[in-house]
Design a protein around this motif. Sequence first.
Motif, PDB file in Angstrom:
ATOM      1  N   GLU A   2       0.827  -1.211   0.000  1.00  0.00           N
ATOM      2  CA  GLU A   2       0.000   0.000   0.000  1.00  0.00           C
ATOM      3  C   GLU A   2       0.857   1.256   0.000  1.00  0.00           C
ATOM      4  O   GLU A   2       0.593   2.206  -0.751  1.00  0.00           O
ATOM      5  CB  GLU A   2      -0.939   0.001   1.201  1.00  0.00           C
ATOM      6  N   ALA A   3       1.902   1.259   0.810  1.00  0.00           N
ATOM      7  CA  ALA A   3       2.784   2.429   0.879  1.00  0.00           C
ATOM      8  C   ALA A   3       3.500   2.662  -0.448  1.00  0.00           C
ATOM      9  O   ALA A   3       3.643   3.809  -0.890  1.00  0.00           O
ATOM     10  CB  ALA A   3       3.802   2.255   2.004  1.00  0.00           C
ATOM     11  N   ARG A   4       3.944   1.595  -1.103  1.00  0.00           N
ATOM     12  CA  ARG A   4       4.619   1.743  -2.401  1.00  0.00           C
ATOM     13  C   ARG A   4       3.656   2.248  -3.468  1.00  0.00           C
ATOM     14  O   ARG A   4       4.015   3.096  -4.290  1.00  0.00           O
ATOM     15  CB  ARG A   4       5.243   0.414  -2.830  1.00  0.00           C
ATOM     16  N   ILE A   5       2.438   1.745  -3.462  1.00  0.00           N
ATOM     17  CA  ILE A   5       1.427   2.203  -4.418  1.00  0.00           C
ATOM     18  C   ILE A   5       1.177   3.699  -4.212  1.00  0.00           C
ATOM     19  O   ILE A   5       1.184   4.483  -5.166  1.00  0.00           O
ATOM     20  CB  ILE A   5       0.111   1.405  -4.267  1.00  0.00           C
ATOM     21  N   THR A   6       0.945   4.094  -2.971  1.00  0.00           N
ATOM     22  CA  THR A   6       0.682   5.498  -2.653  1.00  0.00           C
ATOM     23  C   THR A   6       1.836   6.387  -3.092  1.00  0.00           C
ATOM     24  O   THR A   6       1.623   7.443  -3.705  1.00  0.00           O
ATOM     25  CB  THR A   6       0.407   5.655  -1.146  1.00  0.00           C
TER      26      THR A   6
END
Length: 100
Positions: A2-6
Motif C-alpha cells: 500500500e505504501a509503495r502504491i501510494t
Amino acid sequence: VEARITKKLTETYKPVFLSVINESRLHGFRKGKESHFNLTVVSDEFEGQRAVNRQRAINKLLKEEFKEGGLHALSMSLRTEKEHDELEGSSHKTPPSNPD
C-alpha cells in the motif's frame, strides 16, 4: 504494498485527491494481506487520455507490485479534477467479486 502504491501514484500523478484502500479482506485473504486495492486518483495528468489508457498507465506504473509485491487486483477510478467535480466527488466502489 500500500505504501509503495501510494508513493508511486503521488510522485507520478501529483493527485489533488488520492484514495488507496486495501480490500484484500473482502476477497478471502487473511487479515494484513495486501493483494486487492481500490484506487481513486484525481489528477489533471489524465487530461485527454481515454479511460483504458489511464488504466494501462497505472498497471504499467505498478508492474513491480504485480510481479513481486503480491498485488493481484486493482479496482480503479482515474479522473481529472473536472471529472471528479462533475461526479460531486463520489467515491469509487469495487464491484462484488465472484467466487471461482
